[in-house]
Design a protein around this motif. Structure first.
Motif, PDB file in Angstrom:
ATOM      1  N   ASN A   1      17.431  -9.575   4.059  1.00  0.00           N
ATOM      2  CA  ASN A   1      17.448 -10.979   4.484  1.00  0.00           C
ATOM      3  C   ASN A   1      16.156 -11.255   5.255  1.00  0.00           C
ATOM      4  OD1 ASN A   1      17.849 -13.492   5.747  1.00  0.00           O
ATOM      5  ND2 ASN A   1      20.070 -13.200   5.757  1.00  0.00           N
ATOM      6  N   ASN A   2      15.194 -11.897   4.578  1.00  0.00           N
ATOM      7  CA  ASN A   2      13.887 -12.146   5.196  1.00  0.00           C
ATOM      8  C   ASN A   2      13.987 -13.003   6.450  1.00  0.00           C
ATOM      9  OD1 ASN A   2      12.949 -10.861   2.840  1.00  0.00           O
ATOM     10  ND2 ASN A   2      11.054 -12.042   2.908  1.00  0.00           N
ATOM     11  N   ASN A   3      15.026 -13.834   6.535  1.00  0.00           N
ATOM     12  CA  ASN A   3      15.162 -14.731   7.687  1.00  0.00           C
ATOM     13  C   ASN A   3      15.622 -14.013   8.949  1.00  0.00           C
ATOM     14  OD1 ASN A   3      14.427 -17.115   6.285  1.00  0.00           O
ATOM     15  ND2 ASN A   3      16.444 -17.121   5.324  1.00  0.00           N
ATOM     16  N   LEU A   4      16.066 -12.772   8.833  1.00  0.00           N
ATOM     17  CA  LEU A   4      16.538 -12.028   9.992  1.00  0.00           C
ATOM     18  C   LEU A   4      15.524 -10.987  10.471  1.00  0.00           C
ATOM     19  CD1 LEU A   4      20.285 -11.387   9.020  1.00  0.00           C
ATOM     20  CD2 LEU A   4      19.346 -13.160  10.505  1.00  0.00           C
ATOM     21  N   LEU A   5      14.345 -10.977   9.877  1.00  0.00           N
ATOM     22  CA  LEU A   5      13.365  -9.952  10.222  1.00  0.00           C
ATOM     23  C   LEU A   5      12.574 -10.364  11.457  1.00  0.00           C
ATOM     24  CD1 LEU A   5      11.973  -9.173   6.650  1.00  0.00           C
ATOM     25  CD2 LEU A   5      13.871  -8.075   7.851  1.00  0.00           C
ATOM     26  N   PRO A   6      12.402  -9.467  12.419  1.00  0.00           N
ATOM     27  CA  PRO A   6      11.595  -9.790  13.603  1.00  0.00           C
ATOM     28  C   PRO A   6      10.116  -9.921  13.286  1.00  0.00           C
ATOM     29  CG  PRO A   6      12.303  -7.512  13.659  1.00  0.00           C
ATOM     30  CD  PRO A   6      13.040  -8.146  12.524  1.00  0.00           C
ATOM     31  N   GLY A   7       9.647  -9.291  12.211  1.00  0.00           N
ATOM     32  CA  GLY A   7       8.246  -9.379  11.801  1.00  0.00           C
ATOM     33  C   GLY A   7       8.111  -9.040  10.337  1.00  0.00           C
ATOM     34  N   LYS A   8       6.971  -9.375   9.766  1.00  0.00           N
ATOM     35  CA  LYS A   8       6.760  -9.118   8.338  1.00  0.00           C
ATOM     36  C   LYS A   8       5.490  -8.322   8.067  1.00  0.00           C
ATOM     37  CE  LYS A   8       9.451 -13.120   6.877  1.00  0.00           C
ATOM     38  NZ  LYS A   8       9.532 -14.361   6.053  1.00  0.00           N
ATOM     39  N   ARG A   9       4.872  -7.795   9.106  1.00  0.00           N
ATOM     40  CA  ARG A   9       3.711  -6.934   8.926  1.00  0.00           C
ATOM     41  C   ARG A   9       4.173  -5.554   8.484  1.00  0.00           C
ATOM     42  NH1 ARG A   9      -0.909  -7.274  11.998  1.00  0.00           N
ATOM     43  NH2 ARG A   9      -1.374  -5.272  10.986  1.00  0.00           N
ATOM     44  N   VAL A  10       3.389  -4.938   7.633  1.00  0.00           N
ATOM     45  CA  VAL A  10       3.645  -3.574   7.188  1.00  0.00           C
ATOM     46  C   VAL A  10       2.458  -2.718   7.613  1.00  0.00           C
ATOM     47  CG1 VAL A  10       4.050  -2.050   5.218  1.00  0.00           C
ATOM     48  CG2 VAL A  10       5.031  -4.356   5.246  1.00  0.00           C
ATOM     49  N   PRO A  11       2.664  -1.715   8.494  1.00  0.00           N
ATOM     50  CA  PRO A  11       1.528  -0.914   8.972  1.00  0.00           C
ATOM     51  C   PRO A  11       1.061   0.084   7.928  1.00  0.00           C
ATOM     52  CG  PRO A  11       3.561  -0.075   9.888  1.00  0.00           C
ATOM     53  CD  PRO A  11       3.938  -1.305   9.102  1.00  0.00           C
ATOM     54  N   GLY A  12      -0.094   0.641   8.180  1.00  0.00           N
ATOM     55  CA  GLY A  12      -0.583   1.744   7.352  1.00  0.00           C
ATOM     56  C   GLY A  12      -1.657   1.389   6.360  1.00  0.00           C
ATOM     57  N   ASP A  13      -1.945   0.093   6.161  1.00  0.00           N
ATOM     58  CA  ASP A  13      -3.004  -0.280   5.228  1.00  0.00           C
ATOM     59  C   ASP A  13      -4.354   0.253   5.704  1.00  0.00           C
ATOM     60  OD1 ASP A  13      -1.144  -1.624   3.812  1.00  0.00           O
ATOM     61  OD2 ASP A  13      -1.819  -3.634   4.342  1.00  0.00           O
ATOM     62  N   VAL A  14      -5.192   0.621   4.768  1.00  0.00           N
ATOM     63  CA  VAL A  14      -6.573   0.991   5.060  1.00  0.00           C
ATOM     64  C   VAL A  14      -7.480   0.152   4.173  1.00  0.00           C
ATOM     65  CG1 VAL A  14      -8.310   2.820   5.062  1.00  0.00           C
ATOM     66  CG2 VAL A  14      -5.936   3.344   5.690  1.00  0.00           C
ATOM     67  N   SER A  15      -8.353  -0.601   4.792  1.00  0.00           N
ATOM     68  CA  SER A  15      -9.316  -1.402   4.038  1.00  0.00           C
ATOM     69  C   SER A  15     -10.704  -0.811   4.216  1.00  0.00           C
ATOM     70  CB  SER A  15      -9.283  -2.860   4.490  1.00  0.00           C
ATOM     71  OG  SER A  15      -9.365  -2.968   5.898  1.00  0.00           O
ATOM     72  N   ARG A  16     -11.558  -1.097   3.233  1.00  0.00           N
ATOM     73  CA  ARG A  16     -12.892  -0.525   3.224  1.00  0.00           C
ATOM     74  C   ARG A  16     -13.940  -1.601   2.993  1.00  0.00           C
ATOM     75  NH1 ARG A  16     -14.692  -1.496  -0.975  1.00  0.00           N
ATOM     76  NH2 ARG A  16     -13.715  -0.039  -2.418  1.00  0.00           N
ATOM     77  N   SER A  17     -14.987  -1.554   3.802  1.00  0.00           N
ATOM     78  CA  SER A  17     -16.134  -2.434   3.610  1.00  0.00           C
ATOM     79  C   SER A  17     -17.369  -1.562   3.452  1.00  0.00           C
ATOM     80  CB  SER A  17     -16.292  -3.371   4.817  1.00  0.00           C
ATOM     81  OG  SER A  17     -17.490  -4.120   4.725  1.00  0.00           O
ATOM     82  N   GLU A  18     -18.102  -1.773   2.369  1.00  0.00           N
ATOM     83  CA  GLU A  18     -19.324  -1.015   2.146  1.00  0.00           C
ATOM     84  C   GLU A  18     -20.379  -1.946   1.577  1.00  0.00           C
ATOM     85  OE1 GLU A  18     -18.744   2.045  -0.710  1.00  0.00           O
ATOM     86  OE2 GLU A  18     -17.774   0.749  -2.184  1.00  0.00           O
ATOM     87  N   GLY A  19     -21.633  -1.672   1.910  1.00  0.00           N
ATOM     88  CA  GLY A  19     -22.643  -2.571   1.399  1.00  0.00           C
ATOM     89  C   GLY A  19     -24.034  -2.276   1.914  1.00  0.00           C
ATOM     90  N   LEU A  20     -24.879  -3.298   1.785  1.00  0.00           N
ATOM     91  CA  LEU A  20     -26.295  -3.194   2.117  1.00  0.00           C
ATOM     92  C   LEU A  20     -26.704  -4.433   2.893  1.00  0.00           C
ATOM     93  CD1 LEU A  20     -29.085  -1.697   1.552  1.00  0.00           C
ATOM     94  CD2 LEU A  20     -29.322  -3.315  -0.352  1.00  0.00           C
ATOM     95  N   GLU A  21     -27.532  -4.251   3.918  1.00  0.00           N
ATOM     96  CA  GLU A  21     -28.038  -5.366   4.717  1.00  0.00           C
ATOM     97  C   GLU A  21     -29.556  -5.303   4.797  1.00  0.00           C
ATOM     98  OE1 GLU A  21     -24.443  -6.102   7.925  1.00  0.00           O
ATOM     99  OE2 GLU A  21     -25.944  -4.562   8.329  1.00  0.00           O
ATOM    100  N   VAL A  22     -30.165  -6.486   4.725  1.00  0.00           N
ATOM    101  CA  VAL A  22     -31.608  -6.622   4.903  1.00  0.00           C
ATOM    102  C   VAL A  22     -31.832  -7.726   5.919  1.00  0.00           C
ATOM    103  CG1 VAL A  22     -33.828  -7.154   3.814  1.00  0.00           C
ATOM    104  CG2 VAL A  22     -32.054  -5.938   2.516  1.00  0.00           C
ATOM    105  N   GLU A  23     -32.658  -7.451   6.915  1.00  0.00           N
ATOM    106  CA  GLU A  23     -32.970  -8.468   7.912  1.00  0.00           C
ATOM    107  C   GLU A  23     -34.391  -8.260   8.399  1.00  0.00           C
ATOM    108  OE1 GLU A  23     -30.494 -10.506  11.430  1.00  0.00           O
ATOM    109  OE2 GLU A  23     -31.024  -8.422  11.859  1.00  0.00           O
ATOM    110  N   PHE A  24     -35.183  -9.341   8.402  1.00  0.00           N
ATOM    111  CA  PHE A  24     -36.504  -9.220   8.998  1.00  0.00           C
ATOM    112  C   PHE A  24     -36.931 -10.530   9.632  1.00  0.00           C
ATOM    113  CE2 PHE A  24     -37.663 -10.236   4.534  1.00  0.00           C
ATOM    114  CZ  PHE A  24     -38.491 -11.336   4.736  1.00  0.00           C
ATOM    115  N   PHE A  25     -37.811 -10.401  10.631  1.00  0.00           N
ATOM    116  CA  PHE A  25     -38.406 -11.517  11.351  1.00  0.00           C
ATOM    117  C   PHE A  25     -39.908 -11.469  11.101  1.00  0.00           C
ATOM    118  CE2 PHE A  25     -34.542 -10.373  13.443  1.00  0.00           C
ATOM    119  CZ  PHE A  25     -33.999 -11.549  13.942  1.00  0.00           C
TER     120      PHE A  25
END
Length: 891
Positions: free
Chosen positions: A710-734
């Motif tokens: 019963n979704n209406n009786l749940l104290p929360g809806k987050r599920v722990p344990g996810d792992v997300s990944r960000s990878e990439g390249l950055e260029v910056e110059f002045f």
């Protein structure tokens, strides 16, 4: 338990540059002054601006809270100085997208300070090194440091993608000035600022700043009003001691448009066809809106839909006849435009709001800071901060508030509508913090290899942070007599409103204003949260081989204690269920979690090194871990606290300083993992994760009599344990080839996805939508310094965002075996936005102290591009062309 009193992060303030560069006293030669006068000795906790050139700032304290050259620090830091803030009209964190390609907007409908760094949502921005919840504004900000990566030393804790620290304007000694600025623009844009600095005595200085800012936006009923005032004081009782105090008041009213309407599978104008919705093959998709993919309800979005998806749609035969379509299976783009046409003529295609919606916040922030030079090589700093925020909001809410549906019968059959109800929120946030740093400058002159003639800054710190929150939510019911036991109520008891899109949207729309029945508001949730974080840390920033090798090593230990209470008085079951299964006790049918507690701790290392191969070219690399204390009540369906966010990442690249320092920059690659990020929405897959077989015996209160969740009786809806990944390249110059010309170029490639999700859910749920892989920003500025155009400044700001995916749809043809269909992605167009500015500076009289007048004209979105764009899985029309005319007088 660790110490409840700790030492802490000092203020990260910069010396203002008034008329030309502000020249710092040469503290190393104080004894040689002819008059024997004692001069205040600046500590390493003050960032130097002497190396600033145009848009380039050479120094920062964001690595270890002490002043250091950015180029010699082996982590990635971008500094947005005062000239950039002024030219690009950077008022809040979200405006930083104009200057740094690693930052993207993350609109949430009520804040302009929520953003993403390297793809990750960043919610723990800092002002003067302290976490701050209420909005920041540039009227009292000297510069902004953007610190990227999982480094955890700078401010205690960090979002793994990075964070923002706004460096405040401080009171200046031996300097008096008055700065008054006014700005007007279209959409009723008005902004007035005042900045007054007074050196009262040789040792006491006071600075008073204030802002009054209001504007409307393109959407009806959308506005922002801000009033703020800050008093900064500085007292130097001895040449080695400085005491600072700041008090700031913030009064903010906002009504920002939420996301656009979305199609749902409750829209009866469509009939089920292919199993687009469910990866298990269930045919319960009725439109472009599915449980996982709810498409934008707008004809402007139809052009982005791949043809096979349109071919797969089927209209309700009665509705098809009503709009003159002979074959319900013959859905074309023109037909889909017609389906959406009820809302198409309107200028404002956002979720239902109204003139009575508001979000009001009042804040009081106080800070005390003590800096002490103990010896020539030993310095200390202790700072305490308190933030008090009160918030009140009134808005329409509910799952259906932005989702279009329709009925098959009745007087308005097939007439699309949204259904919503009023919700009131109020609450208070109190944040207390004490941070300190002890800095020891150490030189080693022994004959050991590498160590010989090395220099070291050793830093020791203790931090203590406390966060208190007590948010409350109220909802309107049809009649308070419906309440069970005088308090508990059902979702079906809510006073719902239905808005038909064909009625239009504006002042004359039926029921667009608040119904005024305040007596029908009842308490929905009453929550309390306390988070205490205690930390001890050490860092060493070192120089070897006459400065060719630079290193940064640190270790931090955090202990986090969390206590919370959740009381939710709306239940999702009927009276028979309560009487038959709960003995008539309604309190057992609602979420009430009292005095829950948990604690976490972690040791987070940071290590980095930079080697200058030549005087102009260096390579660097770093590795870091981080932990992030929660700032809201976050629990899973069982009521357990979601663990803190953990980060781990590394980066490597090279830096250069060419053409006698006129070209500065770096190119780097990065890889970051973030655990327990709220990146996957499990709302409609919770029943696959929390089954009765596994959790029914221990948590029977969240299941129906037929053993379904019963979704209406749940104290929360987050599920722990996810792992997300960000990878990439950055260029910056002045690039600053001369005193007249300045350029900034910033580019980021970023690949963001969830790489680990709950094992009971299809891995495709790990794909993150709405993130553009390529972003770039170019800023140019030219100032005439002589001749007839002396004082004229011309500038341009060009940004690029590549195509991004808003979702993917699954289609099985008749010849496909189950699970062998085709996935189609819906991509939005690339974005190009051009801004430009013109400034003219002149002195009103002769002499160095003559008043200065600065006139400015800025035009944002020059080409008035109002196409449909998207961020995350949200879509909206880009704000139209904006004109801003400003005048600034400095005495």
């Amino acid at each position: 338990m660790l110490l409840t009193l700790s030492m802490c992060a000092p203020f990260a303030h910069a010396q203002d540059s008034d008329e030309g560069d502000f020249v710092l006293p040469d503290v190393e030669n104080n004894d040689s002054m002819s008059d024997g006068e004692e001069v205040f000795e600046l500590t390493d906790f003050t960032v130097s601006t002497s190396g600033d050139q145009g848009y380039f700032s050479a120094n920062s304290i964001s690595a270890t809270r002490s002043n250091a050259l950015v180029k010699n620090t082996p982590i990635t830091i971008s500094v947005i100085n005062e000239q950039l803030i002024e030219d690009l009209q950077i008022l809040n964190d979200q405006d930083l997208v104009r200057v740094n390609a690693s930052i993207s907007e993350d609109p949430d409908g009520f804040s302009l300070n929520q953003l993403r760094i390297r793809g990750f949502r960043s919610l723990t921005q800092r002002y003067d090194l302290f976490w701050r919840e209420i909005e920041r504004d540039s009227y009292n900000i000297q510069r902004v440091d953007i610190v990227k990566g999982a480094n955890s030393l700078m401010y205690g804790q960090a979002d793994p993608g990075g964070l923002i620290n706004s460096v405040p304007k401080v009171a200046q000694h031996d300097k008096n000035f008055v700065n008054i600025k006014g700005t007007v623009g279209n959409n009723d844009y008005t902004r007035a600022e005042i900045d007054v600095n007074q050196s009262i005595t040789e040792d006491i200085a006071v600075r008073v700043m204030a802002v009054d800012f209001s504007r409307e936006l393109d959407q009806l009923y959308e506005y922002a009003d801000l009033r703020g005032a800050t008093i900064e004081t500085s007292f130097r009782p001895t040449p080695k001691t400085q005491l600072r105090a700041r008090i700031e008041l913030v009064d903010l009213d906002q009504n920002l448009a939420p996301n656009m309407f979305r199609s749902t599978n409750g829209d009866s104008r469509f009939e089920a066809n292919s199993p687009q919705d469910d990866l298990s093959g269930a045919a319960n998709s009725f439109s472009l809106g599915t449980f996982r993919n709810e498409f934008i309800y707008s004809p402007d979005a139809v052009e982005f839909i791949p043809q096979p998806i349109i071919d797969d749609l089927v209209l309700n035969s009665d509705y098809a006849a009503q709009i003159g379509v002979a074959d319900p299976t013959n859905v074309t783009r023109e037909v889909l435009d017609q389906v959406y046409s009820a809302w198409a003529p309107q200028d404002d295609r956002y979720s239902v709001t109204g003139p009575d919606k508001f979000n009001e916040r009042q804040g009081l922030i106080t800070t005390l800071d003590w800096t002490q030079r103990i010896t020539e090589n030993l310095q200390a700093r202790i700072a305490v901060n308190r933030e008090d925020d009160d918030r009140e909001a009134l808005a329409r809410d509910g799952f259906s508030a932005g989702r279009v549906t329709s009925d098959t019968s009745g007087a308005r059959a097939f007439d699309p509508y949204v259904e919503t109800y009023w919700r009131r929120q109020e609450g208070r946030t109190v944040s207390n913090a004490l941070k300190s740093t002890l800095l020891w400058d150490l030189e080693l002159n022994n004959d050991l290899p590498i160590i010989k003639d090395s220099e070291h800054k050793l830093l020791f710190g203790l931090d203590w942070d406390q966060l208190l929150k007590d948010p409350k939510q109220y909802e309107q019911v049809q009649d308070t007599a419906l309440l069970r036991d005088g308090l508990y109520y059902r979702g079906s008891d809510l006073l719902n409103e239905r808005f038909y899109l064909s009625d239009g949207f504006g002042p004359n729309t039926p029921n667009i204003g608040f119904n005024g029945q305040d007596d029908l508001f009842v308490l929905r949730q009453d929550n309390d949260l306390e988070v205490q974080t205690q930390s001890v840390w050490f860092a060493a920033q070192s120089s070897f081989l006459n400065g060719k090798l630079r290193s940064l090593i640190g270790l931090r230990y955090d202990y986090i204690d969390i206590e919370y209470t959740i009381m939710d008085f709306r239940f999702g079951v009927n009276d028979n269920f309560v009487n038959n299964n709960l003995g008539g006790d309604y309190s057992r049918a609602v979420t009430q979690i009292q005095d829950s507690e948990n604690n976490y701790d972690q040791v987070s290392p940071t290590i980095g090194a930079l080697y200058w191969i030549t005087s102009d070219f260096g390579v660097f690399a770093n590795y870091a871990q981080s932990i992030q204390s929660p700032t809201n009540i976050d629990v899973d369906p069982l009521g357990d606290i979601i663990p803190p966010v953990y980060g781990e990442g590394y980066e490597y690249g090279f830096r250069f300083e060419l053409l006698e320092g006129k070209l500065n920059g770096q190119i780097n690659a990065f890889y970051i993992e973030k655990e327990n990020d709220n990146i996957v929405n499990y709302d409609f897959r919770l029943s696959d994760i929390y089954t009765f077989a596994e959790f029914g015996a221990s948590n029977p209160q969240i299941f129906n009599p037929n053993q379904t969740l019963n979704n209406n009786l749940l104290p929360g809806k987050r599920v722990p344990g996810d792992v997300s990944r960000s990878e990439g390249l950055e260029v910056e110059f002045f690039y600053n080839p001369n005193n007249n010309l300045s350029f900034i170029f910033s580019y980021t490639y970023n690949n963001l996805d969830a790489i680990e999700i709950n094992e009971n859910v299809n891995p495709r749920f790990g794909q993150v939508f709405g993130q553009a892989p390529h972003n770039a920003v170019l800023v140019g500025r030219y100032q005439f310094r002589d001749g007839p155009l002396n004082g004229l400044v011309l500038g341009v700001n060009q940004s690029f965002r590549s195509s991004s995916t808003i979702g993917q749809w699954y289609i099985e043809d008749d010849n496909d075996a189950p699970g062998e269909g085709t996935w189609y992605e819906i991509d939005f167009d690339p974005e190009f936005v051009t801004d430009a500015f013109i400034n003219y500076q002149m002195r009103l009289g002769s002499g160095r102290r003559a008043p200065r007048l600065n006139l400015g004209l800025r035009v944002n979105n020059i080409w008035d591009d109002t196409d449909l764009i998207q961020r995350n899985k949200s879509a909206f029309h880009r704000p139209g062309r904006q004109y801003l005319l400003s005048a600034n007088m400095r005495f």
